[in-house]
Design a protein around this motif. Structure first.
Motif, PDB file in Angstrom:
ATOM      1  N   ASN A   2      32.688  37.218  48.809  1.00 15.61           N
ATOM      2  CA  ASN A   2      33.239  38.135  47.822  1.00 15.61           C
ATOM      3  C   ASN A   2      33.970  39.310  48.496  1.00 15.61           C
ATOM      4  OD1 ASN A   2      31.416  40.245  48.473  1.00 15.61           O
ATOM      5  ND2 ASN A   2      29.895  39.441  47.068  1.00 15.61           N
ATOM      6  N   VAL A   3      34.645  40.117  47.681  1.00 18.13           N
ATOM      7  CA  VAL A   3      35.497  41.194  48.184  1.00 18.13           C
ATOM      8  C   VAL A   3      34.700  42.211  49.001  1.00 18.13           C
ATOM      9  CG1 VAL A   3      36.980  43.115  47.484  1.00 18.13           C
ATOM     10  CG2 VAL A   3      37.207  40.909  46.350  1.00 18.13           C
ATOM     11  N   GLN A   4      33.512  42.606  48.532  1.00 13.42           N
ATOM     12  CA  GLN A   4      32.704  43.582  49.268  1.00 13.42           C
ATOM     13  C   GLN A   4      32.325  43.052  50.650  1.00 13.42           C
ATOM     14  OE1 GLN A   4      32.065  46.745  48.652  1.00 13.42           O
ATOM     15  NE2 GLN A   4      33.300  46.557  46.810  1.00 13.42           N
ATOM     16  N   ASP A   5      31.957  41.772  50.715  1.00 14.82           N
ATOM     17  CA  ASP A   5      31.609  41.167  52.000  1.00 14.82           C
ATOM     18  C   ASP A   5      32.827  41.094  52.914  1.00 14.82           C
ATOM     19  OD1 ASP A   5      28.966  40.875  51.245  1.00 14.82           O
ATOM     20  OD2 ASP A   5      29.217  38.803  50.542  1.00 14.82           O
ATOM     21  N   LEU A   7      35.348  43.223  52.927  1.00 20.62           N
ATOM     22  CA  LEU A   7      35.592  44.583  53.418  1.00 20.62           C
ATOM     23  C   LEU A   7      34.671  44.900  54.595  1.00 20.62           C
ATOM     24  CD1 LEU A   7      36.002  46.485  50.021  1.00 20.62           C
ATOM     25  CD2 LEU A   7      37.807  45.931  51.649  1.00 20.62           C
ATOM     26  N   LYS A   8      33.386  44.518  54.479  1.00 21.17           N
ATOM     27  CA  LYS A   8      32.433  44.749  55.571  1.00 21.17           C
ATOM     28  C   LYS A   8      32.798  43.918  56.788  1.00 21.17           C
ATOM     29  CE  LYS A   8      28.561  45.767  52.507  1.00 21.17           C
ATOM     30  NZ  LYS A   8      27.322  45.240  51.949  1.00 21.17           N
ATOM     31  N   ARG A   9      33.133  42.649  56.568  1.00 23.07           N
ATOM     32  CA  ARG A   9      33.444  41.724  57.662  1.00 23.07           C
ATOM     33  C   ARG A   9      34.583  42.249  58.538  1.00 23.07           C
ATOM     34  NH1 ARG A   9      32.741  35.810  57.829  1.00 23.07           N
ATOM     35  NH2 ARG A   9      34.119  34.944  59.395  1.00 23.07           N
ATOM     36  N   TYR A  10      35.621  42.834  57.890  1.00 23.03           N
ATOM     37  CA  TYR A  10      36.789  43.289  58.632  1.00 23.03           C
ATOM     38  C   TYR A  10      36.791  44.793  58.889  1.00 23.03           C
ATOM     39  CZ  TYR A  10      38.194  38.600  57.375  1.00 23.03           C
ATOM     40  OH  TYR A  10      38.219  37.247  57.214  1.00 23.03           O
ATOM     41  N   GLY A  11      35.723  45.486  58.499  1.00 22.90           N
ATOM     42  CA  GLY A  11      35.619  46.920  58.753  1.00 22.90           C
ATOM     43  C   GLY A  11      36.690  47.718  58.018  1.00 22.90           C
ATOM     44  N   SER A  17      43.642  48.004  51.609  1.00 22.36           N
ATOM     45  CA  SER A  17      43.941  47.437  52.924  1.00 22.36           C
ATOM     46  C   SER A  17      43.661  45.936  52.953  1.00 22.36           C
ATOM     47  CB  SER A  17      43.174  48.171  54.021  1.00 22.36           C
ATOM     48  OG  SER A  17      41.820  48.288  53.688  1.00 22.36           O
ATOM     49  N   LEU A  18      42.632  45.486  52.234  1.00 29.35           N
ATOM     50  CA  LEU A  18      42.358  44.047  52.148  1.00 29.35           C
ATOM     51  C   LEU A  18      43.476  43.349  51.383  1.00 29.35           C
ATOM     52  CD1 LEU A  18      40.545  41.543  52.505  1.00 29.35           C
ATOM     53  CD2 LEU A  18      39.400  42.211  50.363  1.00 29.35           C
ATOM     54  N   TYR A  19      43.892  43.931  50.268  1.00 25.95           N
ATOM     55  CA  TYR A  19      44.929  43.292  49.462  1.00 25.95           C
ATOM     56  C   TYR A  19      46.294  43.316  50.155  1.00 25.95           C
ATOM     57  CZ  TYR A  19      41.809  42.222  45.678  1.00 25.95           C
ATOM     58  OH  TYR A  19      40.793  41.672  44.934  1.00 25.95           O
ATOM     59  N   LYS A  31      38.452  32.910  41.596  1.00 26.06           N
ATOM     60  CA  LYS A  31      37.471  33.604  40.763  1.00 26.06           C
ATOM     61  C   LYS A  31      36.295  32.678  40.510  1.00 26.06           C
ATOM     62  CE  LYS A  31      40.492  36.680  38.118  1.00 26.06           C
ATOM     63  NZ  LYS A  31      40.926  37.059  36.766  1.00 26.06           N
ATOM     64  N   ASN A  32      35.090  33.271  40.502  1.00 28.34           N
ATOM     65  CA  ASN A  32      33.910  32.480  40.177  1.00 28.34           C
ATOM     66  C   ASN A  32      33.643  32.540  38.674  1.00 28.34           C
ATOM     67  OD1 ASN A  32      32.696  34.958  39.707  1.00 28.34           O
ATOM     68  ND2 ASN A  32      31.450  34.930  41.558  1.00 28.34           N
ATOM     69  N   THR A  33      32.523  31.980  38.247  1.00 23.58           N
ATOM     70  CA  THR A  33      32.217  31.928  36.820  1.00 23.58           C
ATOM     71  C   THR A  33      31.999  33.319  36.217  1.00 23.58           C
ATOM     72  OG1 THR A  33      29.893  31.569  37.372  1.00 23.58           O
ATOM     73  CG2 THR A  33      31.230  29.610  36.909  1.00 23.58           C
ATOM     74  N   ASP A  34      31.643  34.308  37.044  1.00 21.81           N
ATOM     75  CA  ASP A  34      31.460  35.687  36.572  1.00 21.81           C
ATOM     76  C   ASP A  34      32.757  36.491  36.623  1.00 21.81           C
ATOM     77  OD1 ASP A  34      28.748  35.187  36.229  1.00 21.81           O
ATOM     78  OD2 ASP A  34      28.265  35.830  38.280  1.00 21.81           O
ATOM     79  N   ASP A  35      33.873  35.798  36.864  1.00 21.29           N
ATOM     80  CA  ASP A  35      35.190  36.424  36.953  1.00 21.29           C
ATOM     81  C   ASP A  35      35.304  37.370  38.143  1.00 21.29           C
ATOM     82  OD1 ASP A  35      37.712  36.181  35.800  1.00 21.29           O
ATOM     83  OD2 ASP A  35      37.522  38.122  34.775  1.00 21.29           O
ATOM     84  N   LYS A  36      34.514  37.118  39.199  1.00 19.01           N
ATOM     85  CA  LYS A  36      34.568  37.909  40.435  1.00 19.01           C
ATOM     86  C   LYS A  36      35.404  37.149  41.457  1.00 19.01           C
ATOM     87  CE  LYS A  36      31.235  40.921  39.307  1.00 19.01           C
ATOM     88  NZ  LYS A  36      31.373  42.305  39.178  1.00 19.01           N
ATOM     89  N   ARG A  37      36.194  37.874  42.230  1.00 21.80           N
ATOM     90  CA  ARG A  37      37.071  37.265  43.235  1.00 21.80           C
ATOM     91  C   ARG A  37      36.288  36.940  44.509  1.00 21.80           C
ATOM     92  NH1 ARG A  37      42.100  36.112  41.470  1.00 21.80           N
ATOM     93  NH2 ARG A  37      42.788  37.535  39.857  1.00 21.80           N
ATOM     94  N   PHE A  38      36.686  35.826  45.157  1.00 22.95           N
ATOM     95  CA  PHE A  38      36.068  35.439  46.425  1.00 22.95           C
ATOM     96  C   PHE A  38      37.064  34.645  47.260  1.00 22.95           C
ATOM     97  CE2 PHE A  38      35.409  31.802  43.733  1.00 22.95           C
ATOM     98  CZ  PHE A  38      35.513  30.701  44.589  1.00 22.95           C
ATOM     99  N   ALA A  39      36.822  34.620  48.570  1.00 24.06           N
ATOM    100  CA  ALA A  39      37.672  33.870  49.498  1.00 24.06           C
ATOM    101  C   ALA A  39      37.036  32.517  49.782  1.00 24.06           C
ATOM    102  CB  ALA A  39      37.845  34.647  50.805  1.00 24.06           C
TER     103      ALA A  39
END
Length: 195
Positions: A2-5, A7-11, A17-19, A31-39
């Protein structure tokens, strides 16, 4: 991931900056079933390659995007070799299917083309030299070259920021002293910290 992970992974400090990286790679997160973005794993691999390139002192503009190469054999059968960034990966879809394998013996021209493509890819992203940024900064210090914020970011992989109440910032054993402006960018003098 997910997006938070991510951000942490790349500092990274912000989603912006991620986008910026995702936009440069022409990549849209799924997007997952909760409409959250993930890679997806394929997108993560490409993001990791870009991050390693930036950490090595490169910029997004100098990062070589993987591309698709089509090879047509003498038997008129078409082979498709794709990098991680296929059209499906660009749209955030994970392609688990592999191209159908052909049992046709490769011709000499195909083997030559494969070795040529391998050599080109190897030269597009030269081996990482962890000392290169220091060597570049030493040259700038010796020649008293003032660098713009963008130039410093290209060399060390991040923008210098002044310490609150001071006219300089310190990053990785180097002192960056604000000396003026060039357009909308700060000009920085480089000094190596003494032990």
């Amino acid at each position: 991931m997910n997006v938070q992970d991510l951000l942490k992974r790349y500092g990274l400090n912000s989603r912006t900056s991620l986008y910026k990286r995702l936009n440069y790679l022409e990549m849209e997160l799924a997007k997952n079933t909760d409409d959250k973005r993930f890679a997806t794993p394929g997108q993560l691999k490409l993001l990791d390659q870009l991050h390693d390139h930036i950490k090595a002192g490169g910029s997004m503009a100098t990062f070589a995007l993987p591309s698709q190469v089509d090879v047509v054999s003498a038997e008129s059968e078409q082979y498709s070799v794709q990098g991680e960034q296929s059209n499906n990966a660009k749209n955030g879809l994970q392609s688990e299917q592999q191209s159908e394998q052909h049992s046709v013996q490769p011709s000499n021209s195909e083997m030559l083309l494969e070795s040529l493509v391998g050599a080109v890819i190897q030269n597009m992203n030269p081996p990482f030299n962890p000392l290169q940024k220091h060597l570049d900064l030493i040259k700038c210090e010796e020649k008293k070259i003032l660098l713009t914020t963008k130039e410093v970011e290209e060399i060390i992989g991040r923008k210098p920021r002044k310490i609150k109440g001071e006219s300089y910032g310190i990053i990785g054993g180097w002192k960056f002293i604000a000396k003026g402006r060039s357009g909308n960018q700060i000009l920085w003098q480089v000094e190596q910290l003494k032990v």
